[in-house]
Design a protein around this motif. Structure first.
Motif, PDB file in Angstrom:
ATOM      1  N   ASP A 181       0.902  -1.346  -0.010  1.00 23.55           N
ATOM      2  CA  ASP A 181       0.074   0.056  -0.067  1.00 23.55           C
ATOM      3  C   ASP A 181       0.857   1.282   0.051  1.00 23.55           C
ATOM      4  O   ASP A 181       0.511   2.287  -0.618  1.00 23.55           O
ATOM      5  N   ALA A 182       1.763   1.331   0.764  1.00 21.67           N
ATOM      6  CA  ALA A 182       2.736   2.410   0.918  1.00 21.67           C
ATOM      7  C   ALA A 182       3.468   2.772  -0.411  1.00 21.67           C
ATOM      8  O   ALA A 182       3.487   3.749  -0.558  1.00 21.67           O
ATOM      9  N   THR A 221       2.828   1.729  -3.215  1.00 18.08           N
ATOM     10  CA  THR A 221       1.763   2.028  -4.463  1.00 18.08           C
ATOM     11  C   THR A 221       1.388   3.655  -4.353  1.00 18.08           C
ATOM     12  O   THR A 221       1.292   4.328  -5.376  1.00 18.08           O
ATOM     13  N   THR A 222       1.459   3.995  -3.026  1.00 18.69           N
ATOM     14  CA  THR A 222       1.016   5.539  -2.795  1.00 18.69           C
ATOM     15  C   THR A 222       2.385   6.377  -3.309  1.00 18.69           C
ATOM     16  O   THR A 222       2.090   7.377  -3.731  1.00 18.69           O
ATOM     17  N   SER A 223       3.413   5.986  -2.675  1.00 14.92           N
ATOM     18  CA  SER A 223       4.754   6.831  -3.028  1.00 14.92           C
ATOM     19  C   SER A 223       4.991   6.784  -4.744  1.00 14.92           C
ATOM     20  O   SER A 223       5.598   7.840  -5.020  1.00 14.92           O
ATOM     21  N   LYS A 225       2.760   6.569  -6.984  1.00 19.23           N
ATOM     22  CA  LYS A 225       1.676   7.554  -7.383  1.00 19.23           C
ATOM     23  C   LYS A 225       2.221   9.040  -7.117  1.00 19.23           C
ATOM     24  O   LYS A 225       1.819   9.906  -8.042  1.00 19.23           O
ATOM     25  N   ASP A 226       2.654   9.366  -5.908  1.00 15.90           N
ATOM     26  CA  ASP A 226       3.061  10.778  -5.835  1.00 15.90           C
ATOM     27  C   ASP A 226       4.168  11.276  -6.679  1.00 15.90           C
ATOM     28  O   ASP A 226       4.271  12.603  -7.139  1.00 15.90           O
ATOM     29  N   THR A 275       2.225  10.963 -10.697  1.00  9.32           N
ATOM     30  CA  THR A 275       1.014  12.116 -11.013  1.00  9.32           C
ATOM     31  C   THR A 275       1.430  13.227 -11.825  1.00  9.32           C
ATOM     32  O   THR A 275       2.644  13.815 -11.481  1.00  9.32           O
ATOM     33  N   SER A 290      10.708  12.692  -2.165  1.00 11.32           N
ATOM     34  CA  SER A 290       9.444  11.809  -2.828  1.00 11.32           C
ATOM     35  C   SER A 290      10.230  10.505  -3.357  1.00 11.32           C
ATOM     36  O   SER A 290       9.719   9.604  -3.097  1.00 11.32           O
ATOM     37  N   ASP A 341      10.349   2.469   0.371  1.00 10.65           N
ATOM     38  CA  ASP A 341       9.113   1.826   0.593  1.00 10.65           C
ATOM     39  C   ASP A 341       9.279   0.340  -0.414  1.00 10.65           C
ATOM     40  O   ASP A 341       8.704  -0.598  -0.156  1.00 10.65           O
ATOM     41  N   GLY A 368       4.375   1.038  -9.378  1.00  5.19           N
ATOM     42  CA  GLY A 368       3.349   1.143  -8.665  1.00  5.19           C
ATOM     43  C   GLY A 368       2.442   0.082  -9.196  1.00  5.19           C
ATOM     44  O   GLY A 368       1.568  -0.399  -8.192  1.00  5.19           O
ATOM     45  N   ALA A 390       0.781  -2.703  -6.909  1.00  2.00           N
ATOM     46  CA  ALA A 390      -0.874  -2.852  -6.335  1.00  2.00           C
ATOM     47  C   ALA A 390      -1.342  -4.345  -6.778  1.00  2.00           C
ATOM     48  O   ALA A 390      -2.022  -4.812  -5.917  1.00  2.00           O
TER      49      ALA A 390
END
Length: 253
Positions: free
Chosen positions: A87-88, A90-92, A94-95, A98, A129, A136, A213, A217
């Motif tokens: 989860d972590a 995938t989020t980092s 995406k940051d 994006t 970032s 992660d 990412g 996921a």
């Protein structure tokens, strides 16, 4: 006719060795229909609800509590850690990938000592970032090393192989791959690097960050599948929905 007599009669029909001929067949068919239409199960449930079965319940609860009914390849602790770390990541990721107004790669207006204004990358924010992404990523590798699930292992191997493919580009930013496949980033080298290279590697659909990412996921979804397998026998003594056959078994009670 009393209820106890009905139960005794039912057992007598099932176990009697003296029944013969058409009357015996008729009795068996009657019992069979009772089982099929559920009346037998209801009868038995009602009967035992009226008896003192506390000792049996206590023994059953102890057995369930101390038995391992999991069909998962990994322990609950490993599964939970996999879910958290992926989860972590995938989020980092995406940051970083994006685009648009929320992109960390958007240039900001900077004024130098001579009062000259220009648009520049926020190197500190980009480094932060990417460092978070690398940390992660490493945690996912560490957790996946504990996993015995083949889908999880194959997914993470895919992440490792894709990272190796980008080793030259990563090296230009001071990011190296260790013998344990983990990422390390040299802050000084990174901040002196061309941030347009960092953007091409980490930003946008199809970028390195986007691919990692996506793989993260997918690994998370495999961890969720493992979590569903981790407890296939519920506290009511019925098989959980993980098994299709469980619904057939449960329908009789």
């Amino acid at each position: 006719m009393s209820f106890n007599y009905n139960v005794s009669s039912l057992f007598s029909n099932l176990n009697s060795g003296s029944t013969s001929g058409s009357s015996g067949l008729s009795s068996m068919l009657s019992d069979y229909n009772a089982i099929r239409n559920g009346s037998y199960g209801k009868l038995m449930k009602a009967y035992y609800q009226g008896t003192d079965n506390s000792a049996a319940k206590s023994a059953y609860n102890h057995a369930v509590k101390n038995s391992n009914t999991s069909t998962a390849a990994d322990s609950s602790a490993t599964i939970k850690e996999l879910q958290s770390t992926t989860d972590a990541l995938t989020t980092s990721a995406k940051d970083l990938y994006t685009t648009g107004s929320k992109s960390v790669f958007n240039k900001k207006e900077v004024t130098d000592d001579n009062g000259q204004t220009s648009l520049q990358y926020d190197t500190d924010a980009i480094y932060k970032s990417i460092k978070s992404f690398a940390d992660d990523y490493n945690k996912v590798l560490e957790t996946a090393d504990k996993s015995a699930d083949s889908k999880v292992q194959n997914s993470v191997v895919g992440m490792i192989n894709y990272t190796k493919m980008e080793s030259n580009m990563l090296g230009k930013l001071g990011i190296t791959i260790g013998s344990d496949h983990q990422l390390s980033i040299d802050e000084n080298t990174f901040k002196k690097s061309d941030m347009s290279v960092a953007k091409s590697l980490f930003n946008g659909t199809g970028s390195y960050a986007y691919m990692i990412g996506s793989k993260s996921a997918m690994t998370n979804s495999y961890a969720d599948m493992e979590a569903a397998r981790a407890n296939t026998y519920n506290r009511y003594g019925s098989y959980g929905n993980t098994y299709n056959s469980g619904s057939i078994y449960n329908s009789y009670f």
